[in-house]
Design an enzyme around this catalytic site. Sequence first.
Site, PDB file in Angstrom:
ATOM      1  N   ALA A  11     -35.863 -50.467  30.580  1.00 24.89           N
ATOM      2  CA  ALA A  11     -34.858 -49.949  31.526  1.00 24.89           C
ATOM      3  C   ALA A  11     -34.441 -48.513  31.210  1.00 24.89           C
ATOM      4  O   ALA A  11     -33.422 -48.039  31.692  1.00 24.89           O
ATOM      5  CB  ALA A  11     -33.642 -50.869  31.539  1.00 24.89           C
ATOM      6  N   ASP A  58     -39.710 -53.616  21.052  1.00 25.77           N
ATOM      7  CA  ASP A  58     -41.024 -53.591  21.679  1.00 25.77           C
ATOM      8  C   ASP A  58     -41.336 -55.018  22.134  1.00 25.77           C
ATOM      9  O   ASP A  58     -41.440 -55.923  21.303  1.00 25.77           O
ATOM     10  CB  ASP A  58     -42.055 -53.113  20.645  1.00 25.77           C
ATOM     11  N   SER A 137     -47.017 -56.495  40.535  1.00 25.57           N
ATOM     12  CA  SER A 137     -47.473 -55.334  41.314  1.00 25.57           C
ATOM     13  C   SER A 137     -48.395 -55.841  42.422  1.00 25.57           C
ATOM     14  O   SER A 137     -49.059 -56.873  42.248  1.00 25.57           O
ATOM     15  CB  SER A 137     -48.258 -54.384  40.412  1.00 25.57           C
ATOM     16  N   TYR A 150     -54.882 -53.404  34.411  1.00 25.50           N
ATOM     17  CA  TYR A 150     -53.554 -53.519  35.033  1.00 25.50           C
ATOM     18  C   TYR A 150     -53.546 -54.670  36.064  1.00 25.50           C
ATOM     19  O   TYR A 150     -52.601 -55.465  36.111  1.00 25.50           O
ATOM     20  CB  TYR A 150     -53.216 -52.182  35.696  1.00 25.50           C
ATOM     21  N   ALA A 152     -55.428 -57.316  36.126  1.00 23.35           N
ATOM     22  CA  ALA A 152     -55.463 -58.600  35.396  1.00 23.35           C
ATOM     23  C   ALA A 152     -54.091 -58.917  34.822  1.00 23.35           C
ATOM     24  O   ALA A 152     -53.616 -60.062  34.896  1.00 23.35           O
ATOM     25  CB  ALA A 152     -56.508 -58.538  34.279  1.00 23.35           C
ATOM     26  N   ILE A 183     -44.291 -46.965  44.138  1.00 17.34           N
ATOM     27  CA  ILE A 183     -42.891 -46.559  43.989  1.00 17.34           C
ATOM     28  C   ILE A 183     -42.861 -45.239  43.218  1.00 17.34           C
ATOM     29  O   ILE A 183     -43.580 -45.086  42.212  1.00 17.34           O
ATOM     30  CB  ILE A 183     -42.083 -47.640  43.208  1.00 17.34           C
TER      31      ILE A 183
HETATM   32  P1  NAP Z   1     -42.113 -46.106  33.905  1.00 19.09           P
HETATM   33  O1  NAP Z   1     -41.300 -45.098  34.622  1.00 19.09           O
HETATM   34  O2  NAP Z   1     -43.306 -45.665  33.159  1.00 19.09           O
HETATM   35  O3  NAP Z   1     -41.130 -46.927  32.903  1.00 19.09           O
HETATM   36  C1  NAP Z   1     -41.659 -47.912  32.081  1.00 19.09           C
HETATM   37  C2  NAP Z   1     -40.552 -48.493  31.224  1.00 19.09           C
HETATM   38  O4  NAP Z   1     -41.131 -49.508  30.386  1.00 19.09           O
HETATM   39  C3  NAP Z   1     -39.899 -47.491  30.305  1.00 19.09           C
HETATM   40  O5  NAP Z   1     -38.502 -47.736  30.265  1.00 19.09           O
HETATM   41  C4  NAP Z   1     -40.518 -47.793  28.946  1.00 19.09           C
HETATM   42  O6  NAP Z   1     -39.624 -47.483  27.885  1.00 19.09           O
HETATM   43  C5  NAP Z   1     -40.709 -49.290  29.030  1.00 19.09           C
HETATM   44  N1  NAP Z   1     -41.703 -49.826  28.101  1.00 19.09           N
HETATM   45  C6  NAP Z   1     -43.008 -49.484  27.976  1.00 19.09           C
HETATM   46  N2  NAP Z   1     -43.573 -50.182  26.978  1.00 19.09           N
HETATM   47  C7  NAP Z   1     -42.615 -50.986  26.476  1.00 19.09           C
HETATM   48  C8  NAP Z   1     -42.578 -51.951  25.428  1.00 19.09           C
HETATM   49  N3  NAP Z   1     -43.667 -52.215  24.704  1.00 19.09           N
HETATM   50  N4  NAP Z   1     -41.418 -52.610  25.178  1.00 19.09           N
HETATM   51  C9  NAP Z   1     -40.300 -52.344  25.903  1.00 19.09           C
HETATM   52  N5  NAP Z   1     -40.271 -51.422  26.907  1.00 19.09           N
HETATM   53  C10 NAP Z   1     -41.410 -50.761  27.168  1.00 19.09           C
HETATM   54  O7  NAP Z   1     -42.609 -47.242  34.905  1.00 19.09           O
HETATM   55  P2  NAP Z   1     -42.050 -47.739  36.325  1.00 19.09           P
HETATM   56  O8  NAP Z   1     -42.838 -47.083  37.371  1.00 19.09           O
HETATM   57  O9  NAP Z   1     -40.573 -47.678  36.340  1.00 19.09           O
HETATM   58  O10 NAP Z   1     -42.541 -49.265  36.262  1.00 19.09           O
HETATM   59  C11 NAP Z   1     -41.697 -50.319  35.876  1.00 19.09           C
HETATM   60  C12 NAP Z   1     -42.419 -51.638  36.129  1.00 19.09           C
HETATM   61  O11 NAP Z   1     -42.770 -51.725  37.514  1.00 19.09           O
HETATM   62  C13 NAP Z   1     -43.735 -51.777  35.360  1.00 19.09           C
HETATM   63  O12 NAP Z   1     -43.914 -53.115  34.971  1.00 19.09           O
HETATM   64  C14 NAP Z   1     -44.778 -51.401  36.395  1.00 19.09           C
HETATM   65  O13 NAP Z   1     -46.024 -51.966  36.122  1.00 19.09           O
HETATM   66  C15 NAP Z   1     -44.158 -51.972  37.651  1.00 19.09           C
HETATM   67  N6  NAP Z   1     -44.654 -51.373  38.874  1.00 19.09           N
HETATM   68  C16 NAP Z   1     -44.494 -50.032  39.124  1.00 19.09           C
HETATM   69  C17 NAP Z   1     -44.968 -49.492  40.319  1.00 19.09           C
HETATM   70  C18 NAP Z   1     -44.806 -48.034  40.672  1.00 19.09           C
HETATM   71  O14 NAP Z   1     -45.369 -47.628  41.705  1.00 19.09           O
HETATM   72  N7  NAP Z   1     -44.086 -47.232  39.920  1.00 19.09           N
HETATM   73  C19 NAP Z   1     -45.632 -50.322  41.228  1.00 19.09           C
HETATM   74  C20 NAP Z   1     -45.790 -51.663  40.926  1.00 19.09           C
HETATM   75  C21 NAP Z   1     -45.286 -52.173  39.756  1.00 19.09           C
HETATM   76  P3  NAP Z   1     -40.087 -46.654  26.576  1.00 19.09           P
HETATM   77  O15 NAP Z   1     -40.445 -45.277  27.016  1.00 19.09           O
HETATM   78  O16 NAP Z   1     -38.895 -46.728  25.679  1.00 19.09           O
HETATM   79  O17 NAP Z   1     -41.281 -47.387  26.021  1.00 19.09           O
END
Ligand code: NAP
Length: 242
Positions: A11, A58, A137, A150, A152, A183
Amino acid sequence: MSRKVALVTGASRGIGSAIAKALASDHDVVINFASSEVQAQEVLKSLPEGNHSIYKCDVQNHEDVKMMMEEIVKNYGHIDVLVNNAGITRDNLMLKMSDDDFDKVMSINTKGCFNCIQSITRIMMKQRAGKIINIASVIGLIGNVGQVNYAASKGAIIAMTKASAKELGSRNIQVNAIAPGFIETEMTQVLNDDLKNKMLDVIPLKRFGQADEVAHVVKFLASSDSNYITGQTIVIDGGMVM
Ligand code: NAP
C-alpha cells in the site's frame, strides 16, 4: 465499539495506497510495504483521522507474514479486512524469460497472497467474520504476450479465491477477487506509447482506469453491503474483457 481494521498489502503507492485511502474513512488501516518506507509514511500522513499504521513485511516470507498478523491482532484486537494487493511484473517473451523472473513473480504475487490468506484464516475463523479481497488482473483471465509469469500468477489468484471462498464460507468469511485492466500507476508508466495506444483501441470506454476506481469496489467488497458475494472476480477494465 472499536472501528474495523483493514490490512492492505503493497500500500506504499499506486492501487494499494488508493485502497488504503478509501478504507480509512471507516476502518483503521495497516499499510504494508516491503521496501518503500518513505512512501508508506507519506500514505499514512495522507489518511483521515484514525488509528492507522505502517508495517514493513515482505509477503513472500511466511514467518514474517505470520508475525505481521500476530502483531496487528496484538495492537488492534482483530483484523476484519485483508486486501492482497502486493504485486510485481517482470515481463519478457517466453523464450527469453529467466527462471528468476518466473519464480519472483509467482513468489510475490501468488505465494504472497497464499501466505497472507493462510495466516489470517485462523484469526478470521475465530472471529467468525472476515473479508478477503485479492487483487488479480484481467491478464489472469485472458493472458498476454510477454507476461506468461504474470498471467500464471494472477490466474492462480483467481483460482485461489474460489477455493478459499469454498473453504471459508461456512465461517462467514467472504473471499473475492478484483481483476483490474489497465490502471495508471508506476507499474504501467513503464509501458511504451505504442503498446498503450494498442490497448486504448480495445477499451470501449477509451481511457485508462484510475487507482481510485479500483479502490471504490474494494471498499464495497469490504463492507457489509457485499455480505452475500463470495468467490467472485469483479473485472474493472473499461469494458476491455467481456
Ligand atoms: P505498483 O505501483 O508497482 O505498487 C506495487 C506495491 O506492491 C508497492 O506498494 C510495493 O511496495 C508493493 N510490493 C511489491 N513487492 C512486495 C512484497 N514482496 N511485499 C510487500 N509489498 C510488496 O503497482 P500497482 O499498479 O499499484 O499494482 C497493485 C496491484 O494491482 C498488483 O498486484 C498488480 O499486479 C495489480 N494490477 C495492476 C494493474 C495496473 O494496471 N496498474 C492492473 C491489474 C492488476 P514496495 O515498493 O515497498 O515493495
